[in-house]
Design a protein around this motif. Structure first.
Motif, mmCIF file in Angstrom:
data_model
loop_
_atom_site.group_PDB
_atom_site.id
_atom_site.type_symbol
_atom_site.label_atom_id
_atom_site.label_comp_id
_atom_site.label_asym_id
_atom_site.label_seq_id
_atom_site.Cartn_x
_atom_site.Cartn_y
_atom_site.Cartn_z
ATOM 1 N N ARG A 22 0.842 -1.207 0.000
ATOM 2 C CA ARG A 22 0.000 0.000 0.000
ATOM 3 C C ARG A 22 0.877 1.257 0.000
ATOM 4 O O ARG A 22 0.581 2.236 -0.684
ATOM 5 C CB ARG A 22 -0.939 0.004 1.219
ATOM 6 C CG ARG A 22 -2.209 -0.832 0.997
ATOM 7 C CD ARG A 22 -2.944 -1.137 2.287
ATOM 8 N NE ARG A 22 -3.484 0.023 2.975
ATOM 9 C CZ ARG A 22 -4.726 0.489 2.837
ATOM 10 N NH1 ARG A 22 -5.555 -0.097 2.016
ATOM 11 N NH2 ARG A 22 -5.131 1.533 3.533
ATOM 12 N N LYS A 23 1.960 1.213 0.739
ATOM 13 C CA LYS A 23 2.869 2.363 0.758
ATOM 14 C C LYS A 23 3.542 2.573 -0.598
ATOM 15 O O LYS A 23 3.720 3.706 -1.045
ATOM 16 C CB LYS A 23 3.917 2.208 1.865
ATOM 17 C CG LYS A 23 3.313 2.454 3.229
ATOM 18 C CD LYS A 23 4.291 2.309 4.365
ATOM 19 C CE LYS A 23 3.546 2.526 5.695
ATOM 20 N NZ LYS A 23 4.362 2.187 6.868
ATOM 21 N N GLN A 24 3.914 1.473 -1.240
ATOM 22 C CA GLN A 24 4.517 1.594 -2.577
ATOM 23 C C GLN A 24 3.520 2.226 -3.549
ATOM 24 O O GLN A 24 3.890 3.036 -4.395
ATOM 25 C CB GLN A 24 4.959 0.224 -3.089
ATOM 26 C CG GLN A 24 6.218 -0.303 -2.404
ATOM 27 C CD GLN A 24 6.449 -1.778 -2.671
ATOM 28 O OE1 GLN A 24 5.733 -2.393 -3.469
ATOM 29 N NE2 GLN A 24 7.439 -2.357 -2.000
ATOM 30 N N ILE A 25 2.283 1.819 -3.425
ATOM 31 C CA ILE A 25 1.251 2.394 -4.307
ATOM 32 C C ILE A 25 1.070 3.885 -3.997
ATOM 33 O O ILE A 25 0.935 4.717 -4.899
ATOM 34 C CB ILE A 25 -0.083 1.625 -4.164
ATOM 35 C CG1 ILE A 25 0.096 0.170 -4.628
ATOM 36 C CG2 ILE A 25 -1.195 2.308 -4.962
ATOM 37 C CD1 ILE A 25 -1.076 -0.745 -4.310
ATOM 38 N N GLN B 163 -0.457 1.762 -13.409
ATOM 39 C CA GLN B 163 0.642 1.660 -14.373
ATOM 40 C C GLN B 163 1.970 2.095 -13.743
ATOM 41 O O GLN B 163 2.977 1.402 -13.845
ATOM 42 C CB GLN B 163 0.330 2.525 -15.597
ATOM 43 C CG GLN B 163 1.253 2.226 -16.768
ATOM 44 C CD GLN B 163 0.965 3.142 -17.961
ATOM 45 O OE1 GLN B 163 0.212 4.106 -17.837
ATOM 46 N NE2 GLN B 163 1.565 2.826 -19.095
ATOM 47 N N GLU B 164 1.953 3.231 -13.049
ATOM 48 C CA GLU B 164 3.166 3.734 -12.398
ATOM 49 C C GLU B 164 3.675 2.750 -11.353
ATOM 50 O O GLU B 164 4.881 2.574 -11.174
ATOM 51 C CB GLU B 164 2.867 5.086 -11.740
ATOM 52 C CG GLU B 164 4.008 5.709 -10.941
ATOM 53 C CD GLU B 164 5.174 6.192 -11.813
ATOM 54 O OE1 GLU B 164 4.924 6.606 -12.962
ATOM 55 O OE2 GLU B 164 6.334 6.134 -11.342
ATOM 56 N N ALA B 165 2.742 2.067 -10.666
ATOM 57 C CA ALA B 165 3.129 1.111 -9.620
ATOM 58 C C ALA B 165 3.475 -0.252 -10.202
ATOM 59 O O ALA B 165 3.860 -1.164 -9.463
ATOM 60 C CB ALA B 165 2.004 0.991 -8.593
ATOM 61 N N GLY B 166 3.300 -0.415 -11.520
ATOM 62 C CA GLY B 166 3.588 -1.707 -12.149
ATOM 63 C C GLY B 166 2.602 -2.795 -11.762
ATOM 64 O O GLY B 166 2.958 -3.972 -11.630
ATOM 65 N N LEU B 167 1.348 -2.393 -11.568
ATOM 66 C CA LEU B 167 0.306 -3.355 -11.177
ATOM 67 C C LEU B 167 -0.819 -3.345 -12.202
ATOM 68 O O LEU B 167 -1.017 -2.356 -12.899
ATOM 69 C CB LEU B 167 -0.300 -2.959 -9.828
ATOM 70 C CG LEU B 167 0.575 -3.078 -8.571
ATOM 71 C CD1 LEU B 167 -0.158 -2.470 -7.385
ATOM 72 C CD2 LEU B 167 0.909 -4.547 -8.309
ATOM 73 N N GLY C 89 -6.751 -4.685 -11.559
ATOM 74 C CA GLY C 89 -7.337 -5.640 -10.607
ATOM 75 C C GLY C 89 -6.492 -5.760 -9.348
ATOM 76 O O GLY C 89 -7.019 -5.745 -8.229
ATOM 77 N N ALA C 90 -5.174 -5.862 -9.538
ATOM 78 C CA ALA C 90 -4.274 -5.984 -8.383
ATOM 79 C C ALA C 90 -4.361 -4.726 -7.520
ATOM 80 O O ALA C 90 -4.414 -4.806 -6.293
ATOM 81 C CB ALA C 90 -2.843 -6.202 -8.861
ATOM 82 N N LEU C 91 -4.404 -3.553 -8.178
ATOM 83 C CA LEU C 91 -4.493 -2.307 -7.410
ATOM 84 C C LEU C 91 -5.775 -2.269 -6.591
ATOM 85 O O LEU C 91 -5.769 -1.870 -5.420
ATOM 86 C CB LEU C 91 -4.441 -1.092 -8.349
ATOM 87 C CG LEU C 91 -4.399 0.228 -7.584
ATOM 88 C CD1 LEU C 91 -3.020 0.858 -7.675
ATOM 89 C CD2 LEU C 91 -5.437 1.206 -8.078
ATOM 90 N N ARG C 92 -6.866 -2.729 -7.179
ATOM 91 C CA ARG C 92 -8.159 -2.722 -6.481
ATOM 92 C C ARG C 92 -8.149 -3.647 -5.269
ATOM 93 O O ARG C 92 -8.959 -3.483 -4.353
ATOM 94 C CB ARG C 92 -9.282 -3.137 -7.449
ATOM 95 C CG ARG C 92 -9.560 -2.101 -8.519
ATOM 96 C CD ARG C 92 -11.049 -1.724 -8.592
ATOM 97 N NE ARG C 92 -11.204 -0.505 -9.404
ATOM 98 C CZ ARG C 92 -11.253 -0.499 -10.740
ATOM 99 N NH1 ARG C 92 -11.161 -1.635 -11.410
ATOM 100 N NH2 ARG C 92 -11.398 0.634 -11.391
ATOM 101 N N HIS C 93 -7.241 -4.604 -5.274
ATOM 102 C CA HIS C 93 -7.088 -5.488 -4.124
ATOM 103 C C HIS C 93 -6.594 -4.680 -2.908
ATOM 104 O O HIS C 93 -6.940 -4.976 -1.760
ATOM 105 C CB HIS C 93 -6.089 -6.601 -4.480
ATOM 106 C CG HIS C 93 -5.760 -7.495 -3.325
ATOM 107 N ND1 HIS C 93 -6.691 -8.323 -2.715
ATOM 108 C CD2 HIS C 93 -4.593 -7.690 -2.651
ATOM 109 C CE1 HIS C 93 -6.115 -8.986 -1.730
ATOM 110 N NE2 HIS C 93 -4.846 -8.617 -1.664
#
Lengths: 199, 199
Positions: B11-14, B37-41, B44-48
């Protein structure tokens, strides 16, 4: 040349409509369509006065600064003690009433907007640093400033106080009410001036 | 519980990816898609990790404040004179390096964004007014402040100076370089403290 006067007058009315739109909806709402509607004009009529959104927004911003400058000049002409004059001028630059609150809101919204937009750089943020520097020189000229102050640093500090207060008055208006703003600015001017001799 | 640690870490990386996006593109660019995109996710993964954009932005902002608070606490623990400590703490709240410049940019962009958005009011602008009030009490407690100061007004003024400088450092970075910021803050602290006795 009544026609030219009307043209300028109409441009100012449109700028004022722009402020109202930004005040109510933020920069996101400041589309040419919304502004035309607020000004009671057709899109075509609006385009007669401003051919691009960029031109309109820049004009609206310049007008904020122009009006503040005008108010400052009016105060500068009035009869009062230099210190009182200084405080009155500072109060023109912070939101102590609704009109100024709206201007400041537009100012900040626009300033942050343009950082990411293609608005020409010469319309970039122009604060009141030079004016504040001159006001301090005016106090110095009247022999009112404390000895040993670094005028440039004092101008930088005063400029920070003014915009910091403007920002907080917008964001934390519960705590920072107009009477508190007046007390902070008055006490700051006192602190850089020599002890009072009823001046 | 390594899994929970990983979750918070991610979460901090995001949040950091969010800061980069806002820094480069403004709030307008801070879409869930761009941030993923910036976080490389994947989306769907981000929504997790964050189910809404609102939740993500609020978390990113809280993290800015948390980190600044942490840095301030670290300084408070160090061995140095109270006045020096005060200046060091103030310098954590203004953009004197790239990381802080980015944080500040995000802070302002977010602050003005949320004024017009539906972000929950309890995430609203929370400045450092209480912290600055406490810092002045700390100087007073050490007997360093000048006599006759109104602590509440001084806190308000210092708070304005800090955010005003932060704002100008972002907008007028040509004039307001880090060394000038340091001089303004040091001279301000000197001005509210008693004359030096090597403290």
């Amino acid at each position: 040349m009544p026609k030219i006067v009307d043209h300028e007058e109409r441009r100012k009315q449109i700028a004022e409509a722009t402020w109202r739109v930004i005040f109510n909806q933020g920069m996101k709402g400041a589309t040419v369509r919304n502004i035309a509607q607020e000004a009671g004009l057709s899109l075509g009529a609006l385009r007669h006065y401003f051919s691009t959104q960029d031109e309109l927004l820049s004009f609206a911003m310049r007008l904020v600064k122009e009006r503040a400058t005008q108010r400052i000049q009016d105060i500068a002409m009035r009869e009062m003690s230099p210190k009182e004059k200084m405080v009155q001028i500072l109060l023109e630059l912070v939101p102590v009433d609704e009109q100024r609150m709206a201007e400041m809101e537009v100012w900040f919204a626009f300033t942050f907007h343009q950082k990411y937009e293609t608005i020409s750089q010469n319309e970039m943020h122009q604060g009141f640093f030079p004016e504040l520097e001159r006001s301090l020189e005016y106090l110095a000229h009247h022999g009112l400033l404390r000895e040993g102050l670094d005028l440039e640093l004092e101008a930088e500090k005063l400029y920070a106080i003014i915009d910091g207060i403007a920002l907080h008055a917008l964001l934390e208006s519960q705590r920072l009410r107009p009477e508190r703003i007046i007390r902070v600015l008055t006490s700051h001017i006192q602190s850089i001036c020599k002890e009072d001799e009823t001046n």
